[in-house]
Structure formats: structure tokens, C-alpha cells
Design a protein around this motif. Sequence first.
Motif, PDB file in Angstrom:
ATOM      1  N   THR A   2       0.843  -1.200   0.000  1.00  0.00           N
ATOM      2  CA  THR A   2       0.000   0.000   0.000  1.00  0.00           C
ATOM      3  C   THR A   2       0.873   1.242   0.000  1.00  0.00           C
TER       4      THR A   2
ATOM      5  N   TYR B  46      -5.327  -1.486  -1.725  1.00  0.00           N
ATOM      6  CA  TYR B  46      -6.032  -0.934  -0.568  1.00  0.00           C
ATOM      7  C   TYR B  46      -6.355   0.540  -0.837  1.00  0.00           C
ATOM      8  N   PRO B  47      -7.603   0.976  -0.561  1.00  0.00           N
ATOM      9  CA  PRO B  47      -8.005   2.355  -0.901  1.00  0.00           C
ATOM     10  C   PRO B  47      -7.428   3.380   0.071  1.00  0.00           C
ATOM     11  N   TYR B  48      -6.218   3.785  -0.191  1.00  0.00           N
ATOM     12  CA  TYR B  48      -5.507   4.737   0.665  1.00  0.00           C
ATOM     13  C   TYR B  48      -6.308   6.021   0.865  1.00  0.00           C
TER      14      TYR B  48
ATOM     15  N   GLY C 143      -9.550   6.297   0.486  1.00  0.00           N
ATOM     16  CA  GLY C 143     -10.920   6.012   0.898  1.00  0.00           C
ATOM     17  C   GLY C 143     -11.927   5.941  -0.231  1.00  0.00           C
ATOM     18  N   ARG C 144     -11.481   6.182  -1.456  1.00  0.00           N
ATOM     19  CA  ARG C 144     -12.417   6.171  -2.584  1.00  0.00           C
ATOM     20  C   ARG C 144     -12.542   4.763  -3.167  1.00  0.00           C
ATOM     21  N   TRP C 145     -13.766   4.359  -3.415  1.00  0.00           N
ATOM     22  CA  TRP C 145     -14.008   3.040  -3.990  1.00  0.00           C
ATOM     23  C   TRP C 145     -13.861   3.036  -5.505  1.00  0.00           C
TER      24      TRP C 145
ATOM     25  N   ASN D  64     -12.809  -0.479  -6.141  1.00  0.00           N
ATOM     26  CA  ASN D  64     -12.162  -1.081  -4.978  1.00  0.00           C
ATOM     27  C   ASN D  64     -13.173  -1.303  -3.878  1.00  0.00           C
ATOM     28  N   LEU D  65     -13.273  -2.534  -3.386  1.00  0.00           N
ATOM     29  CA  LEU D  65     -14.193  -2.862  -2.308  1.00  0.00           C
ATOM     30  C   LEU D  65     -13.427  -2.972  -0.991  1.00  0.00           C
ATOM     31  N   GLY D  66     -12.860  -1.859  -0.582  1.00  0.00           N
ATOM     32  CA  GLY D  66     -12.170  -1.794   0.701  1.00  0.00           C
ATOM     33  C   GLY D  66     -10.904  -2.620   0.792  1.00  0.00           C
ATOM     34  N   GLY D  67     -10.344  -3.009  -0.362  1.00  0.00           N
ATOM     35  CA  GLY D  67      -9.148  -3.848  -0.372  1.00  0.00           C
ATOM     36  C   GLY D  67      -9.464  -5.328  -0.368  1.00  0.00           C
ATOM     37  N   TYR D  68     -10.713  -5.690  -0.125  1.00  0.00           N
ATOM     38  CA  TYR D  68     -11.111  -7.099  -0.084  1.00  0.00           C
ATOM     39  C   TYR D  68     -11.450  -7.643  -1.465  1.00  0.00           C
TER      40      TYR D  68
END
Length: 262
Positions: free
Chosen positions: A172, A197-199, A201-203, A216-220
Motif C-alpha cells: 500500500t 487498498y483504498p488509501y 478512501g475512494r471506492w 475497490n471494495l475496501g481492499g477485499y
Amino acid sequence: MTDIAVSRPLRPRLSRVGRRVSLAFLIVFVAPIAVAAGLYFQSDATRDWRNADRSSAGLLPPAAVNRQAVVRVFAARTVRWRGIFATHCWIVVKEEGASAYQRYDYTAWGDPIRVNGFPPDGRWFGRAPEVVLAVDGAQAAAAIPRIKAAIAEYRYRTVGDYQAWPGPNSNTFVANVMTVAPELGLKLPTTAIGKDYPYDGRWLAVTPSGTGLRLNLGGYGGFSVGWVEGIEVNLFGAVAGVEFRRPAINLPGLGRFGIKED
């Protein structure tokens, strides 16, 4: 009666679709990880990592010999069983005329941002690194001040911020610091778990290279498409994809197969 008559032909089709999706998942995600696990347990990587070699791998000339500015990103399989799935990435820079390289890692112990804690091109607890990005000269010189500023401003820099999965972790850190220099064309290995990983916070955002879009789904999980990144599908950190700029396929655990990157 009409609803029943219409739904019956759909059942075999849905069943076939389900089987094909399951087969694709097994081939693209499960099988490569199983092969990577077999390779790991047949290698010497299972030995005591605490006493493993961390000396230079000889991938950089002495800083005093190379007078040009230098930017490097290295990646090496990470410690213990996690090396089946993941690599650890780090950044090395040297300003023009400088007598030493500066290495930046993001780690789980001590201060997360570790400066010159290891040789610039050192083995990562016995695992030899590969060069992911190599830029010298004027282009490197122009990028280094931005890279150093991004490192100084990195938000996850206090003890306890590091999270191996889904992030923020070492990958990250590298992925987001290097977004300040998209012209360098960095593409981290798909085994660099945590790079998505959304550093911020944006998806939904532009890819790190600036050449595409990333959901991006929260890094998952997530999906990326771009000229540099190609097409990537992320399922719980396992990433599979294809590249177009330099044709290749990427498989979870096994990494990249295709035309060698410059």
C-alpha cells in the motif's frame, strides 16, 4: 402454469453457468495458489527466516560509481508461509551525485516507515528481490522530490497502522507514494497484496498509473482496467489479470508470465 413452463428451461442453463463459473474460479485462482504452495514447501524458504541472508543481491552498482539520479522499486517474496501468496515491495532513490542510496520500507515492527534499515538491493530474509521499476537520469531527478514529499506526508505512519491484510501494508505504501510520479509507469506485481487498498478512501478512482479506472471494495476485492495495469480482478487479495502494454497473464501466487518488462 406459464411461469413454471418458462422457468424450467432456465434451470439447466443456470446450472451450466454455475459450473462454468466454479471451474473458472478453480483454474484461475485456486490451482495457481496450490502450485505456489507446492513450490514453496519444496524450496529452502521454509528454513529459519530470522537467520536468513539479508545481504545485497548485487542489483545496484555502488552509488559513487553511478552519478545519475536513480529511482528503483524492488519486490521480493515475503517472510515464511505468506511468501506463497505475497511479495514485499520497497522504494530506493538516489539524487544526482549523491554518495549513497536511500531505501524506504513500510514494516510491521518499529516505526512503520523504515529508512535504510536494509541494504538497498538486499535479499528480503533470504528471498532475492526483482527490479519492478528502474528509472535513471533526468526523469528520476524530477520525480525524487515528489517521492520524498509523499513519503514524508504518508498518513499511515504511526505504530499500529500497519495491517498485513487487506492493508495498509508495505505494498500500500509503495503503490500510493508512487502515484505522485505516474509518468514512471510503475506496475506492482499482482502478488503485491495490499497494493489495491483504498488509501484515499475512494471506492472508484483512477488507477495508480493514471491510465485507467479501479473499482475497490475496501481492499477485499475489486476490478481494474488500464493501459499499464491491464485488466485485474481482485478476490480477497488474490489477483488475476492480463496485460496489454506488454502482453502477459498474471496468476495468484505465481505472478507474471509474458513479455519481459523493461
